[in-house]
Design an enzyme around this catalytic site. Sequence first.
Site, PDB file in Angstrom:
ATOM      1  N   MET A   1       0.836  -1.206   0.000  1.00 45.20           N
ATOM      2  CA  MET A   1       0.000   0.000   0.000  1.00 45.20           C
ATOM      3  C   MET A   1       0.869   1.254   0.000  1.00 45.20           C
ATOM      4  O   MET A   1       0.392   2.359   0.309  1.00 45.20           O
ATOM      5  CB  MET A   1      -0.937   0.000   1.205  1.00 45.20           C
ATOM      6  CG  MET A   1      -1.894  -1.192   1.173  1.00 45.20           C
ATOM      7  SD  MET A   1      -3.423  -0.921   2.072  1.00 45.20           S
ATOM      8  CE  MET A   1      -2.819  -0.624   3.704  1.00 45.20           C
TER       9      MET A   1
ATOM     10  N   GLY B   1      10.859  -2.836   5.651  1.00 43.54           N
ATOM     11  CA  GLY B   1      10.081  -4.087   5.617  1.00 43.54           C
ATOM     12  C   GLY B   1       9.695  -4.397   4.176  1.00 43.54           C
ATOM     13  O   GLY B   1       9.873  -5.524   3.685  1.00 43.54           O
ATOM     14  N   HIS B   2       9.193  -3.382   3.479  1.00 41.45           N
ATOM     15  CA  HIS B   2       8.797  -3.585   2.074  1.00 41.45           C
ATOM     16  C   HIS B   2      10.004  -3.890   1.193  1.00 41.45           C
ATOM     17  O   HIS B   2       9.946  -4.768   0.326  1.00 41.45           O
ATOM     18  CB  HIS B   2       8.115  -2.323   1.525  1.00 41.45           C
ATOM     19  CG  HIS B   2       6.852  -1.929   2.223  1.00 41.45           C
ATOM     20  ND1 HIS B   2       6.750  -0.802   2.991  1.00 41.45           N
ATOM     21  CD2 HIS B   2       5.624  -2.505   2.249  1.00 41.45           C
ATOM     22  CE1 HIS B   2       5.514  -0.678   3.459  1.00 41.45           C
ATOM     23  NE2 HIS B   2       4.818  -1.705   3.030  1.00 41.45           N
TER      24      HIS B   2
ATOM     25  N   ARG C   1       2.191   2.768   9.367  1.00 46.11           N
ATOM     26  CA  ARG C   1       1.377   3.482  10.361  1.00 46.11           C
ATOM     27  C   ARG C   1       2.210   4.011  11.521  1.00 46.11           C
ATOM     28  O   ARG C   1       1.697   4.807  12.310  1.00 46.11           O
ATOM     29  CB  ARG C   1       0.253   2.577  10.877  1.00 46.11           C
ATOM     30  CG  ARG C   1      -0.835   2.330   9.834  1.00 46.11           C
ATOM     31  CD  ARG C   1      -2.053   1.625  10.421  1.00 46.11           C
ATOM     32  NE  ARG C   1      -3.182   1.634   9.515  1.00 46.11           N
ATOM     33  CZ  ARG C   1      -3.543   0.612   8.719  1.00 46.11           C
ATOM     34  NH1 ARG C   1      -2.832  -0.514   8.734  1.00 46.11           N
ATOM     35  NH2 ARG C   1      -4.589   0.709   7.925  1.00 46.11           N
TER      36      ARG C   1
HETATM   37  P1  AMP Z   1       1.419  -2.896   3.511  1.00 47.56           P
HETATM   38  O1  AMP Z   1       1.980  -1.859   2.607  1.00 47.56           O
HETATM   39  O2  AMP Z   1       1.465  -2.516   4.955  1.00 47.56           O
HETATM   40  O3  AMP Z   1       0.082  -3.419   3.060  1.00 47.56           O
HETATM   41  O4  AMP Z   1       2.410  -4.136   3.423  1.00 47.56           O
HETATM   42  C1  AMP Z   1       2.767  -4.695   2.188  1.00 47.56           C
HETATM   43  C2  AMP Z   1       3.586  -5.927   2.429  1.00 47.56           C
HETATM   44  O5  AMP Z   1       4.748  -5.589   3.183  1.00 47.56           O
HETATM   45  C3  AMP Z   1       2.840  -7.010   3.236  1.00 47.56           C
HETATM   46  O6  AMP Z   1       3.186  -8.293   2.737  1.00 47.56           O
HETATM   47  C4  AMP Z   1       3.389  -6.801   4.619  1.00 47.56           C
HETATM   48  O7  AMP Z   1       3.339  -7.954   5.427  1.00 47.56           O
HETATM   49  C5  AMP Z   1       4.828  -6.421   4.317  1.00 47.56           C
HETATM   50  N1  AMP Z   1       5.415  -5.712   5.450  1.00 47.56           N
HETATM   51  C6  AMP Z   1       4.988  -4.562   6.019  1.00 47.56           C
HETATM   52  N2  AMP Z   1       5.752  -4.254   7.092  1.00 47.56           N
HETATM   53  C7  AMP Z   1       6.665  -5.240   7.201  1.00 47.56           C
HETATM   54  C8  AMP Z   1       7.739  -5.507   8.121  1.00 47.56           C
HETATM   55  N3  AMP Z   1       7.989  -4.711   9.144  1.00 47.56           N
HETATM   56  N4  AMP Z   1       8.468  -6.630   7.928  1.00 47.56           N
HETATM   57  C9  AMP Z   1       8.209  -7.463   6.886  1.00 47.56           C
HETATM   58  N5  AMP Z   1       7.226  -7.272   5.996  1.00 47.56           N
HETATM   59  C10 AMP Z   1       6.463  -6.181   6.150  1.00 47.56           C
END
Ligand code: AMP
Length: 279
Positions: A30, A36-37, A187
């Site tokens: 998103m 992490g991403h 967030r």
């Molecule tokens: P989001 O943008 O929050 O929807 O996350 C997109 C992808 O990044 C999802 O597969 C999440 O699990 C992964 N993700 C987000 N934060 C982390 C993190 N701290 N460690 C590993 N993967 C992450």
Amino acid sequence: MQIFTTRRELQQFALGAKRSGKSIALVPTMGFLHEGHTSLMDIARGKADIVIVSIFVNPKQFAPTEDFDRYPRDFEGDLAKCEAHKVDVVFAPEISEMYDVNSSTWVEETVLAKPLCGASRPTFYRGVTTVVAKLFLLAQPDYAVFGLKDAQQCFVIQRMVRDLDFPVEIIPAPLVRDADGLALSSRNRYLSADERRRALSIHQSLLGAKARIISEKTFAPAISEAVEKVSAAGGKVDYIEILDCDTMAAPDENSKRVILAAAAFFGTTRLIDNEIFEL
Ligand code: AMP
């Protein structure tokens, strides 16, 4: 790096790449990207010829009371990070491009999606599975990388892929934390310095509870202690629970891998975290 904003461009590109024998790895996000991403992008890069990152704040997974309108965005910064991690294609559609106005079809997993975040956010996972199913059909990935930061989401997607025969391998990626232990999340941007410091109690209490569960072989006292610690730090606990990773039900004598998962509000920001371990 190519940027596509329409479904047609992405699907034509992906079908063409597959016809010429190339493998594709997809990283759905998103946006407001962090390490992490980018760790997911690096895993994807190691797996396939072509890495596609989608950046789409999916309205179907937000309830009307949630933070869709203020979800953090930084498209230019995101593009720079994708470029730096050797992404081939960024897919960034507008909402009106992603969903037809009268779209009326949902993809819903009905068991693993029920507890934890599914209990507090009842329409969340069907929004996730619906958009991820569409992304799989558009990007035609051989691999899709999902972070274990959102472990329940990862398990739900694996079940969807199994049940609906999507020809994609789901690659779970390790949870990435800041040096002080806070799970990285877009967030976290909402947190004041004080809330951020107090939010460290989530990971600390999960680690404490995990150690107690392993040594004492009972769940309830360890979980109560974790709830107390997060509450004492000023957090409003949504849930702290231990479940079997395969069934997302209470662990029993056959359980091997369990997830100790937490969700708590600091101020108005809802944070999630988990520890996955063998019993
Ligand atoms: P989001 O943008 O929050 O929807 O996350 C997109 C992808 O990044 C999802 O597969 C999440 O699990 C992964 N993700 C987000 N934060 C982390 C993190 N701290 N460690 C590993 N993967 C992450």
